[in-house]
Design a protein around this motif. Structure first.
Motif, PDB file in Angstrom:
ATOM      1  N   ASP A 247      31.601  49.042   3.455  1.00  0.00           N
ATOM      2  CA  ASP A 247      31.503  50.504   3.493  1.00  0.00           C
ATOM      3  C   ASP A 247      32.121  51.100   4.750  1.00  0.00           C
ATOM      4  O   ASP A 247      32.394  52.303   4.804  1.00  0.00           O
ATOM      5  CB  ASP A 247      30.042  50.941   3.390  1.00  0.00           C
ATOM      6  CG  ASP A 247      29.435  50.623   2.025  1.00  0.00           C
ATOM      7  OD1 ASP A 247      30.216  50.433   1.070  1.00  0.00           O
ATOM      8  OD2 ASP A 247      28.197  50.559   1.922  1.00  0.00           O
ATOM      9  N   ALA A 248      32.335  50.276   5.773  1.00  0.00           N
ATOM     10  CA  ALA A 248      32.946  50.780   7.008  1.00  0.00           C
ATOM     11  C   ALA A 248      34.467  50.893   6.897  1.00  0.00           C
ATOM     12  O   ALA A 248      35.114  51.434   7.795  1.00  0.00           O
ATOM     13  CB  ALA A 248      32.592  49.859   8.175  1.00  0.00           C
ATOM     14  N   ASP A 249      35.030  50.417   5.802  1.00  0.00           N
ATOM     15  CA  ASP A 249      36.472  50.499   5.593  1.00  0.00           C
ATOM     16  C   ASP A 249      36.864  51.955   5.344  1.00  0.00           C
ATOM     17  O   ASP A 249      36.410  52.585   4.394  1.00  0.00           O
ATOM     18  CB  ASP A 249      36.866  49.629   4.393  1.00  0.00           C
ATOM     19  CG  ASP A 249      38.353  49.648   4.100  1.00  0.00           C
ATOM     20  OD1 ASP A 249      39.115  50.208   4.921  1.00  0.00           O
ATOM     21  OD2 ASP A 249      38.748  49.119   3.043  1.00  0.00           O
ATOM     22  N   THR A 250      37.715  52.481   6.215  1.00  0.00           N
ATOM     23  CA  THR A 250      38.134  53.876   6.101  1.00  0.00           C
ATOM     24  C   THR A 250      39.458  54.036   5.358  1.00  0.00           C
ATOM     25  O   THR A 250      39.997  55.144   5.294  1.00  0.00           O
ATOM     26  CB  THR A 250      38.267  54.514   7.501  1.00  0.00           C
ATOM     27  OG1 THR A 250      39.200  53.743   8.277  1.00  0.00           O
ATOM     28  CG2 THR A 250      36.921  54.531   8.207  1.00  0.00           C
ATOM     29  N   SER A 251      39.982  52.967   4.795  1.00  0.00           N
ATOM     30  CA  SER A 251      41.240  53.059   4.050  1.00  0.00           C
ATOM     31  C   SER A 251      41.072  53.953   2.827  1.00  0.00           C
ATOM     32  O   SER A 251      39.984  54.024   2.245  1.00  0.00           O
ATOM     33  CB  SER A 251      41.695  51.674   3.580  1.00  0.00           C
ATOM     34  OG  SER A 251      41.912  50.805   4.655  1.00  0.00           O
ATOM     35  N   PRO A 252      42.140  54.629   2.396  1.00  0.00           N
ATOM     36  CA  PRO A 252      42.074  55.371   1.131  1.00  0.00           C
ATOM     37  C   PRO A 252      41.669  54.466  -0.020  1.00  0.00           C
ATOM     38  O   PRO A 252      42.052  53.292  -0.067  1.00  0.00           O
ATOM     39  CB  PRO A 252      43.511  55.895   0.966  1.00  0.00           C
ATOM     40  CG  PRO A 252      44.073  55.930   2.348  1.00  0.00           C
ATOM     41  CD  PRO A 252      43.440  54.767   3.060  1.00  0.00           C
TER      42      PRO A 252
END
Length: 414
Positions: A154-159
């Motif tokens: 959930d910490a992945d900020t990728s589109p």
């Protein structure tokens, strides 16, 4: 893989597309790291082989001219896409269509012989022009969304569309230039046919990074451990801090992050300082902030052991730079580090996220100066044999030649 000669058409005009990672950027920021170095050095090494290279990168400051000569044979073209200011790379996707339109218009008037895109959004921006103008397109990912999402969750900020876009780029380009075996395996799991993937590693400047030359001043502690890279959690500096508590007599120098004057305001620095305080090693941890590129080799030479404990590492240039400087490396057994660091030859590979394993490996090296010297010498030899930019450029040129030959053969048949 054999070296390719451009043949009767002469040197190639190569477009390197690197939308967020400019070869002119200062290193150490959140989005400025190995890709910037890779693109700059690959461009220069290709120019040394007689080609002309234009690097297309996004204009992120209003004062940047459209075209900046980087060196003989290499120009940097600043593409107007979005506001001319720094924007985190994970927020750049809305500006990719504008970037793509600019590339297509530019290539309509002056088409390169081939396009080599770097990072998934660069591939996405390059596809329309390559399709319309039937330009050969090669792609290097540098990092894959599947790996990032697996590790960051959930910490992945990728589109959210990143993985689908990466697959589209992989299926539509002529060839993927992966940087390590781990990446090639990940691409196969994504459904990319193996025959579309070649492996060419990243490189290191063996003239700048060498065992010989100035050495940065050391502190009062008997041993120095060095960690270099962007100050983001996945790079594992917290693991190094935790390991330091098990390594009396050693200091840890963490190189990278914001400018020295802005360190106190950096969230990751504050987090790491709290961890160091809790572990009782705050007096043995030092943060330098970002440093000039020319200061990096002296810093590496000053280390007894270089630590590379990332949670995951798509390739990892720091181990190569350390090995080129004749320093042993203790790295997590992930990604490209599985290819570059040999255990026990050039250092040690340890499980990611394991401070005890990291400390044990480092302690064994600190206790044996002759072992450190042997690992350092073996690392230097390995870099000279495999990872100099002249060798990397020759291997890249060979892949270019294979793609161009295949295109030529199809054209002749048609």
């Amino acid at each position: 893989m054999t070296s390719y000669s451009p043949g009767p058409t002469g040197p190639l005009s190569v477009a390197l597309v690197s939308e967020h990672a400019s070869p002119l950027a200062a290193l150490g920021g959140v989005d400025a790291g190995g890709q910037n170095v890779h693109v700059a050095r690959l461009a220069g090494a290709l120019a040394d082989r007689g080609h002309h290279v234009t690097v297309y990168t996004r204009r992120d400051s209003p004062g940047l001219p459209r075209l900046v000569p980087l060196r003989a044979g290499v120009d940097v073209h600043h593409v107007p896409a979005g506001p001319p200011e720094e924007i985190p790379k994970d927020e750049l996707l809305p500006y990719v269509p504008q970037f793509a339109r600019h590339l297509t218009e530019r290539w309509r008037s002056r088409a390169p012989d081939l396009v080599h895109s770097h990072f998934w959004m660069s591939g996405l921006a390059s596809l329309p022009g390559a399709r319309e103008l039937r330009l050969p397109l090669l792609h290097t990912y540098h990092a894959l969304g599947t790996v990032k999402r697996r590790h960051q969750g959930d910490a992945d900020t990728s589109p959210r569309s990143r993985i689908a876009c990466e697959r589209e780029v992989g299926l539509d380009c002529d060839r993927i230039v992966a940087t390590c075996r781990d990446e090639a395996a990940e691409l196969r799991a994504m459904g990319i046919p193996a025959d579309r993937v070649g492996i060419v590693p990243c490189g290191v400047d063996t003239g700048q990074f060498t065992p010989y030359g100035p050495v940065a001043e050391r502190g009062p502690h008997p041993y120095r451990l060095l960690q270099v890279g962007r100050l983001v959690p996945r790079k594992g500096a917290a693991v190094s801090v935790a390991a330091l508590a098990r390594l009396p007599g050693a200091e840890l120098v963490v190189v990278g992050g914001p400018a020295p004057g802005r360190l106190d305001a950096d969230p990751e620095v504050r987090r790491l300082r709290r961890l160091a305080g809790d572990a009782g090693v705050a007096d043995r941890v030092r943060f330098t902030g970002s440093v000039p590129r020319e200061a990096m080799a002296p810093l590496l030479r000053s280390a007894d052991v270089v630590l590379c404990p990332a949670d995951y590492e798509p390739f990892g240039i720091v181990p190569l730079e350390a090995m080129a400087c004749g320093r042993p490396v203790v790295a997590s057994a992930v990604g490209g580090q599985l290819d570059t660091v040999t255990d026990p030859g050039t250092g040690r590979l340890v499980p990611p996220g394991d401070p005890e394993a990291l400390a044990r490996a480092v302690a064994a090296l600190l206790a044996d100066p002759a072992l450190r010297e042997r690992c350092g010498a073996a690392g230097r030899r390995r870099v000279l044999n495999r990872y100099g930019w002249d060798r990397v450029a020759a291997a890249t040129e060979a892949v270019y030649g294979e793609v161009l030959a295949a295109r030529y053969a199809v054209t002749r048949v048609v």
